[in-house]
Design an enzyme around this catalytic site. Structure first.
Site, mmCIF file in Angstrom:
data_model
loop_
_atom_site.group_PDB
_atom_site.id
_atom_site.type_symbol
_atom_site.label_atom_id
_atom_site.label_comp_id
_atom_site.label_asym_id
_atom_site.label_seq_id
_atom_site.Cartn_x
_atom_site.Cartn_y
_atom_site.Cartn_z
ATOM 1 N N TYR A 158 0.839 -1.210 0.000
ATOM 2 C CA TYR A 158 0.000 0.000 0.000
ATOM 3 C C TYR A 158 0.874 1.261 0.000
ATOM 4 O O TYR A 158 0.619 2.211 -0.760
ATOM 5 C CB TYR A 158 -0.894 -0.043 1.239
ATOM 6 N N LYS A 162 0.996 4.285 -2.768
ATOM 7 C CA LYS A 162 0.647 5.668 -2.419
ATOM 8 C C LYS A 162 1.841 6.618 -2.585
ATOM 9 O O LYS A 162 1.653 7.798 -2.921
ATOM 10 C CB LYS A 162 0.094 5.721 -0.986
#
Ligand code: NAP
Length: 250
Positions: A158, A162
């Site tokens: 993740y 990001k």
């Protein structure tokens, strides 16, 4: 010459069916934008969001597309522009998590998260900016995360997606600035949605202890920042990361 001062702005929000995306759709509708609500599988939630937008007096449609597919993103952008008449704002909001320590993370876990959060934003941005360049007007806003700025144990996939978005935003901002298109990121902290409802209690307590505001945020807090960046008055702001995190990362 094409008219560059339309009376009504339009927006496509990926993952607009639930959580932060839903709040963004509603806030844009309240600000007078016609809205295309994208979703992956939850048609009923997307229709509920669109109906709530229509109650604000704007035009709203739902469009199913899995942002992991380049073809689906191309068709999604084309359909949004066709349904709304033009496309002024793209909000790359669709996102997923598969949280595990790196030693347990599989290639598929990594690919699913990066393909949804980062590659999906690339596909949609590429398709949308093609239209925006012709208009010489556009706003692209990507939902990054404080995790992309600081990292987080158990979220290497993740965090990579990001952080990657931030690099993409800054590069695209430089490419498109002269065409009247701004590209920015919003980096939320801990926001109450389905995504964070699944967090283990210990992780939630640890995250809360790092927030000077001493409470989590609401989807509406993030939506307000997105509406600001989507507006015409934010036209001289590009390549930025606007944190909405209660002071978490200071
Ligand atoms: P959420 O409640 O889990 O909602 C996710 C949304 O993304 C849903 O609308 C879902 O559609 C859509 N989606 C998932 N996979 C998709 C795909 N392959 N194609 C198209 N749409 C897809 O998430 P959220 O908490 O609102 O998060 C929204 C964004 O903010 C994400 O990018 C997330 O990483 C970011 N963010 C969230 C937080 C937080 O604390 N919540 C913090 C920082 C950043 P369906 O309804 O059809 O499944």
């Amino acid at each position: 010459m094409e008219n560059t001062t339309p009376t009504r702005r339009t927006a496509l929000v990926t993952g607009g069916s639930r959580g932060i995306g839903r709040a963004i759709c509603l806030a844009l509708a309240r600000a007078g934008f016609d809205v295309a609500v994208n979703y992956a599988g939850n048609a009923a939630a997307a229709e509920e969001t669109a109906e709530a937008c229509r109650a604000c007096g704007v035009h709203a449609v739902t469009l199913q597309a899995d942002v992991r597919s380049a073809d689906a993103c191309q068709q999604l952008v084309e359909a949004a522009a066709k349904e709304l008449g033009r496309l002024d704002v793209l909000v790359n909001n669709a996102g997923v998590t598969i949280d595990k320590l790196m030693m347990r993370l599989t290639e598929q876990d990594f690919d699913t998260v990066v393909n949804t959060n980062l590659k999906g934003a690339f596909f949609c941005t590429k398709a949308a900016t093609r239209l925006m360049m012709r208009q010489r007007y556009g706003r692209v806003i990507c939902l990054s995360s404080v995790v992309g700025l600081h990292g987080n144990a158990g979220q290497t996939n993740y965090a990579a997606s990001k952080a990657g978005l931030i690099g993409m935003v800054k590069s695209a901002a430089k490419e498109y600035a002269s065409r009247g298109i701004t590209v920015n990121a919003v980096a939320p902290g801990l926001i109450e949605t389905d995504m964070t409802a699944a967090m283990p209690e210990a992780a939630r307590t640890a995250a809360l202890s790092t927030i000077p505001a001493q409470h989590s945020g609401r989807p509406e807090d993030v939506a307000a920042a997105v509406v600001f960046l989507a507006g015409e008055s934010a036209g001289y702001i590009t390549g930025q990361v606007l944190r909405v995190d209660g002071g978490m990362g200071m």
